[in-house]
Every structure is written in C-alpha cells, then in structure tokens.
Design a protein around this motif. Structure first.
Motif, PDB file in Angstrom:
ATOM      1  N   TYR A  65      -0.896 -34.687  28.311  1.00  0.00           N
ATOM      2  CA  TYR A  65       0.014 -33.983  27.399  1.00  0.00           C
ATOM      3  C   TYR A  65       1.185 -34.893  27.047  1.00  0.00           C
ATOM      4  CZ  TYR A  65       3.531 -30.717  25.732  1.00  0.00           C
ATOM      5  OH  TYR A  65       4.496 -30.081  24.983  1.00  0.00           O
ATOM      6  N   ASN A  66       1.476 -35.009  25.756  1.00  0.00           N
ATOM      7  CA  ASN A  66       2.562 -35.872  25.308  1.00  0.00           C
ATOM      8  C   ASN A  66       3.400 -35.136  24.270  1.00  0.00           C
ATOM      9  OD1 ASN A  66       4.222 -37.828  24.117  1.00  0.00           O
ATOM     10  ND2 ASN A  66       2.725 -39.449  24.398  1.00  0.00           N
ATOM     11  N   PRO A  67       4.614 -34.691  24.632  1.00  0.00           N
ATOM     12  CA  PRO A  67       5.459 -33.955  23.697  1.00  0.00           C
ATOM     13  C   PRO A  67       6.075 -34.825  22.609  1.00  0.00           C
ATOM     14  CG  PRO A  67       6.660 -34.368  25.721  1.00  0.00           C
ATOM     15  CD  PRO A  67       5.260 -34.858  25.954  1.00  0.00           C
ATOM     16  N   MET A  98      -0.723 -43.094  34.062  1.00  0.00           N
ATOM     17  CA  MET A  98       0.310 -42.266  33.442  1.00  0.00           C
ATOM     18  C   MET A  98       0.637 -41.060  34.316  1.00  0.00           C
ATOM     19  SD  MET A  98      -1.031 -42.440  29.492  1.00  0.00           S
ATOM     20  CE  MET A  98       0.241 -41.354  28.854  1.00  0.00           C
ATOM     21  N   ARG A  99      -0.387 -40.474  34.936  1.00  0.00           N
ATOM     22  CA  ARG A  99      -0.164 -39.326  35.812  1.00  0.00           C
ATOM     23  C   ARG A  99       0.664 -39.739  37.034  1.00  0.00           C
ATOM     24  NH1 ARG A  99      -5.036 -38.167  36.346  1.00  0.00           N
ATOM     25  NH2 ARG A  99      -5.479 -38.864  38.474  1.00  0.00           N
ATOM     26  N   GLY A 112      -7.370 -33.077  28.708  1.00  0.00           N
ATOM     27  CA  GLY A 112      -6.816 -33.496  29.986  1.00  0.00           C
ATOM     28  C   GLY A 112      -6.997 -32.480  31.098  1.00  0.00           C
ATOM     29  N   ARG A 113      -6.419 -32.807  32.248  1.00  0.00           N
ATOM     30  CA  ARG A 113      -6.518 -31.957  33.428  1.00  0.00           C
ATOM     31  C   ARG A 113      -5.592 -30.744  33.350  1.00  0.00           C
ATOM     32  NH1 ARG A 113      -8.461 -34.366  38.127  1.00  0.00           N
ATOM     33  NH2 ARG A 113      -9.223 -36.510  37.861  1.00  0.00           N
ATOM     34  N   GLU A 114      -4.437 -30.944  32.747  1.00  0.00           N
ATOM     35  CA  GLU A 114      -3.449 -29.874  32.687  1.00  0.00           C
ATOM     36  C   GLU A 114      -3.974 -28.703  31.859  1.00  0.00           C
ATOM     37  OE1 GLU A 114       1.219 -29.239  31.285  1.00  0.00           O
ATOM     38  OE2 GLU A 114       0.328 -31.243  31.361  1.00  0.00           O
ATOM     39  N   SER A 168     -11.146 -29.176  26.391  1.00  0.00           N
ATOM     40  CA  SER A 168     -11.657 -29.255  27.764  1.00  0.00           C
ATOM     41  C   SER A 168     -12.402 -27.984  28.136  1.00  0.00           C
ATOM     42  CB  SER A 168     -10.505 -29.466  28.748  1.00  0.00           C
ATOM     43  OG  SER A 168      -9.884 -30.703  28.541  1.00  0.00           O
ATOM     44  N   GLY A 169     -13.361 -28.124  29.038  1.00  0.00           N
ATOM     45  CA  GLY A 169     -14.032 -26.954  29.590  1.00  0.00           C
ATOM     46  C   GLY A 169     -14.557 -25.998  28.536  1.00  0.00           C
ATOM     47  N   LYS A 170     -14.148 -24.725  28.653  1.00  0.00           N
ATOM     48  CA  LYS A 170     -14.625 -23.686  27.738  1.00  0.00           C
ATOM     49  C   LYS A 170     -13.676 -23.449  26.562  1.00  0.00           C
ATOM     50  CE  LYS A 170     -17.194 -21.226  31.354  1.00  0.00           C
ATOM     51  NZ  LYS A 170     -17.381 -19.935  32.069  1.00  0.00           N
TER      52      LYS A 170
END
Length: 303
Positions: free
Chosen positions: A101-103, A255-256, A145-147, A180-182
């Motif tokens: 995530y990049n604001p 980055m994380r 991403g993961r978030e 991501s995912g669903k």
C-alpha cells in the motif's frame, strides 16, 4: 525512477534525446533497483492489455491495434516510474501495479502525467491563443499485497495536503482495486490474464511461508503450468518470470521491513519520552504495552 512516454505502456520517464541527459558532473543518480515486473511483461502484450481495459471499462473491443502504446526511454535516469500508460477512446489511461500500500501514488501519478503531457505537447505553442487539446486521464492501481484492503479505494492528492483546503486548485484521484484472494472476482472473471496473474502471485505468497523464496517461485510456476494458469506465458518465459518474481518479492519484503523498523523506532522514541518523564517500568509496560526488552533497549539508548 522517472519515466518518460510517447503515449505509453510500461513507463519510466526520462529524456530520450542525448542532449537532455545530464552531464557526468551533474548526472542524476541511476536507480539500479529498477526492473521490469511480471505485471508489466504480461500487459505489454496488446491483447492482454485490451482484455484488461475491456474488463475495467465494460467495453467489448476486439482489435488490439486501437491501443496506442508508447514507451518512455532512458528509464534508468528517471526518478518516478509508471507501469503502463496508453491511449484508447480518446483517454489516457495510466495503470499501476502495487504489492504494498502506497498513499503517495497520487503525487507520483501527478509527476508522471505532467511528463507525459509535456512530451505529447512538445511541438505545440503553449503560449498561443489556440486551445491545445489533451486527452483526459484515468489512474488505476491494481493491488495484490498482504495488507487486507477493500475491493475499491480512492486515493486523492488532496489527502496529502498539509492542511485541508476545499478551495485548493489541484486534485488528482486514483482508484485502487484489490485483486488479491477473492477480491474483485467479477473483474478478474472478465479478464482471464489478470485472474491468472493474481492466482500465480497468491501461490508464490503462500509457498514462501513454507520454503525458500526460489523454491516457492519454482513450486508456483510448476503448479500453475500444470493447472493451465498462465501456462503458455510461463512455459515461454519461465526463467524471466522466475527472476522477476524473486526480485519483486525481495523488494516487497524489503519495503515491509523498512516500515516495521520505522514503526519500532517510533515506539522506542515514545518509551524514551516516558522514561524521561520519570515513569516507572511498570507504568510504561502498562500504558504502552512495552516488553522488558523494549524498555531495556530504550534505557540503553537514553543513557
């Protein structure tokens, strides 16, 4: 890096002409971390890009030739890059892929679109009385991403202003779509390439929790080929895809870790302030939820 574009797909803004390249004494530092990504490689293909545009816009174009794609040259000299930009329907579309995530993306888009418009109007008389027409832009971010984020998020340039100003004369809005995912299943069903790309990256992220990164990527590639996911692409570009995936995941991890370190440093600063105010270790542990190790480290730093 910065990109430069003709009208552009995969971009990295920069001056194309030799005379625009800084001299050795004033050269812009080369960004050696820049590398093409799997997303860029997949959607450089006009057929895949048109499929994605149709899925996003609800259109049903069949001729990839209607896409006008230009690549900005000398990407390594640029400081702001964009993944894909192209002209269709009289609109300038800029697509970006993000695994974190990049604001700050609205500002990055602003810098990049300014370079694009500058290049597109380089032969026009900006000081004349005749209106110079430019294509309206749209900004899309594909996030995997993961978030955990919602299906759709709007990022506004105005959210970055130091103070809220309803009369500010400049706004830029970018739509971030979580693939991501669903998430956004309908969109992915409408674009097979996007769906299979998301499935592949989900597999890499799953297996990297169980084995070394290179092994995780290889496992994901083997499994995807067996299941018909990006099969033709992975069979043809297996080595490149593996290298890109390893690079991308390393970048994401780096980055994380940087964000986690920044968070930890900020937490230590708070604990140090509490110690300087004379609070006991018990009080700090209760108020801040600090561990003995964190408190000891803060005391060592403040002594």
């Amino acid at each position: 890096m910065t990109k430069e574009a003709k009208t552009a797909i995969t971009d990295n803004s920069g001056a194309k002409q030799v005379q625009n390249v800084p001299s050795a004494s004033t050269a812009i530092p080369v960004n050696r971390t820049y590398k093409s990504t799997l997303f860029i490689m997949l959607f450089q293909d006009k057929n895949n890009l048109l499929e994605l545009y149709n899925a996003v816009s609800g259109k049903h174009y069949t001729d990839p030739g209607i896409l006008e794609i230009n690549t900005l040259e000398n990407a390594i000299y640029m400081t702001v890059k964009n993944d894909i930009s192209f002209l269709i329907d009289g609109r300038l579309s800029l697509y970006e892929h993000q695994s974190t995530y990049n604001p700050n993306l609205p500002l990055r888009f602003l810098i990049y679109i300014a370079k694009l418009y500058s290049r597109m109007t380089r032969n026009a008389n900006l000081y004349g009385t005749k209106v110079i027409h430019i294509p309206p832009p749209e900004f899309l971010i594909f996030y995997n991403g993961r978030e955990e984020l919602p299906d759709r998020t709007v990022l506004n340039l105005s959210d970055m202003y130091e103070k809220e100003d309803p009369h500010a004369g400049l706004e830029l809005s970018a739509v971030m779509l979580n693939i991501s995912g669903k998430h956004n299943q309908k969109l992915k069903d409408a674009c097979r390439t996007l769906k299979e790309y998301a499935l592949y990256t989900d597999k890499v992220r799953k297996y990297v929790e169980e084995m070394e990164l290179a092994d995780a990527v290889e496992q994901a590639i083997q499994e995807c080929i067996a299941e018909g996911v990006l099969k033709d692409f992975l069979e043809k570009h297996r080595a490149e895809a593996k290298e890109m995936s390893i690079f991308e995941y390393d970048q994401e991890k780096h980055m994380r870790q940087e964000r986690e370190e920044a968070w930890a440093d900020g937490r230590l600063s708070i604990i140090i302030q509490m110690l300087n105010k004379g609070m006991s270790e018990e009080e700090i542990a209760h108020v801040a939820g600090a561990s003995e190790e964190e408190i000891k480290k803060a005391k060592d730093l403040s002594s």
